[in-house]
Write a protein that holds these residues in place. Structure first.
Motif, PDB file in Angstrom:
ATOM      1  N   LEU A  85      11.309  -7.186  -6.738  1.00 57.33           N
ATOM      2  CA  LEU A  85      12.687  -7.330  -7.224  1.00 57.33           C
ATOM      3  C   LEU A  85      12.734  -8.194  -8.472  1.00 57.33           C
ATOM      4  O   LEU A  85      13.458  -7.900  -9.417  1.00 57.33           O
ATOM      5  CB  LEU A  85      13.582  -7.955  -6.152  1.00 57.33           C
ATOM      6  CG  LEU A  85      14.110  -7.017  -5.100  1.00 57.33           C
ATOM      7  CD1 LEU A  85      14.719  -7.795  -3.950  1.00 57.33           C
ATOM      8  CD2 LEU A  85      15.116  -6.063  -5.700  1.00 57.33           C
ATOM      9  N   PHE A 129      12.591   1.357  -9.544  1.00 55.21           N
ATOM     10  CA  PHE A 129      13.607   1.501  -8.504  1.00 55.21           C
ATOM     11  C   PHE A 129      14.424   2.783  -8.654  1.00 55.21           C
ATOM     12  O   PHE A 129      15.570   2.851  -8.221  1.00 55.21           O
ATOM     13  CB  PHE A 129      14.522   0.274  -8.479  1.00 55.21           C
ATOM     14  CG  PHE A 129      13.846  -0.945  -7.924  1.00 55.21           C
ATOM     15  CD1 PHE A 129      13.649  -1.082  -6.563  1.00 55.21           C
ATOM     16  CD2 PHE A 129      13.382  -1.935  -8.766  1.00 55.21           C
ATOM     17  CE1 PHE A 129      13.010  -2.202  -6.038  1.00 55.21           C
ATOM     18  CE2 PHE A 129      12.745  -3.056  -8.262  1.00 55.21           C
ATOM     19  CZ  PHE A 129      12.557  -3.187  -6.886  1.00 55.21           C
ATOM     20  N   SER A 132      17.567   4.115  -6.508  1.00 56.99           N
ATOM     21  CA  SER A 132      18.184   3.016  -5.749  1.00 56.99           C
ATOM     22  C   SER A 132      19.600   2.751  -6.218  1.00 56.99           C
ATOM     23  O   SER A 132      19.926   2.895  -7.400  1.00 56.99           O
ATOM     24  CB  SER A 132      17.367   1.729  -5.925  1.00 56.99           C
ATOM     25  OG  SER A 132      16.077   1.895  -5.405  1.00 56.99           O
ATOM     26  N   LEU A 137      20.854  -3.094  -5.147  1.00 62.58           N
ATOM     27  CA  LEU A 137      19.754  -3.884  -5.722  1.00 62.58           C
ATOM     28  C   LEU A 137      20.224  -5.270  -6.133  1.00 62.58           C
ATOM     29  O   LEU A 137      19.502  -6.260  -5.955  1.00 62.58           O
ATOM     30  CB  LEU A 137      19.155  -3.171  -6.938  1.00 62.58           C
ATOM     31  CG  LEU A 137      18.175  -2.049  -6.648  1.00 62.58           C
ATOM     32  CD1 LEU A 137      17.813  -1.315  -7.942  1.00 62.58           C
ATOM     33  CD2 LEU A 137      16.919  -2.585  -5.975  1.00 62.58           C
TER      34      LEU A 137
END
Length: 169
Positions: A85, A129, A132, A137
């Motif tokens: 992340l 990602f 997503s 997120l």
């Protein structure tokens, strides 16, 4: 309130994190618009600012945190496990936004709106990602930061070296 969250709230890095959380919450309540984009800018930049404030301000206020923060930063930059992340979303998205002003919205190809049974969501359309939910997120990133700051805060030995305790408004 737990002892850990009280210790975390001594860190100035919680201020940009709370701003990111507020902007993300505002995104949940709005349709894709200029306000949504502004909140995306705030959320992405303040998520990354959390780390900068931790590294530049909090380690001066709490010198005992320096080694812990530097060790974690090296780990975050590697992007393994949950730290992906930081590397691939918090850091890379903020850099893309500030350096190219491509902030990954549907009109510049990296986020797009998809219809899901419960309504429209904005998804990442390229990169690590891809597919997503953008707001998801952001929420996950805020939770990741809370966990990281909680772990770091356990190393606070005493009061800060200045009288700049975080004041929540």
């Amino acid at each position: 309130m737990s002892e850990v969250s009280l210790a975390r709230d001594q860190l100035r890095a919680t201020l940009p994190l709370y701003d990111a959380m507020s902007a993300t919450f505002s995104m949940l309540r709005s349709d894709y618009s200029i306000d949504w984009r502004h909140n995306l800018i705030v959320a992405l930049t303040t998520l990354r600012a959390t780390g900068h404030v931790l590294h530049k301000i909090d380690v001066q206020r709490f010198p005992e945190l320096r080694a812990v923060v530097e060790g974690k930063y090296k780990r975050w930059k590697q992007g393994s496990g949950d730290d992906e992340l930081f590397k691939y979303f918090i850091n890379d998205s903020r850099n893309q936004l500030l350096k190219t002003y491509q902030f990954n919205t549907s009109d510049d190809l990296a986020f797009e709106q998809e219809e899901i049974d419960s309504g429209d969501i904005d998804v990442v359309t390229e990169g690590h990602f891809k597919g997503s939910d953008v707001v998801g997120l952001l929420q996950h990133s805020a939770t990741w930061w809370m966990k990281e700051l909680d772990e770091i805060a356990t190393h606070i030995d005493a009061q800060p070296t200045t009288n700049n305790l975080v004041a929540h408004q």
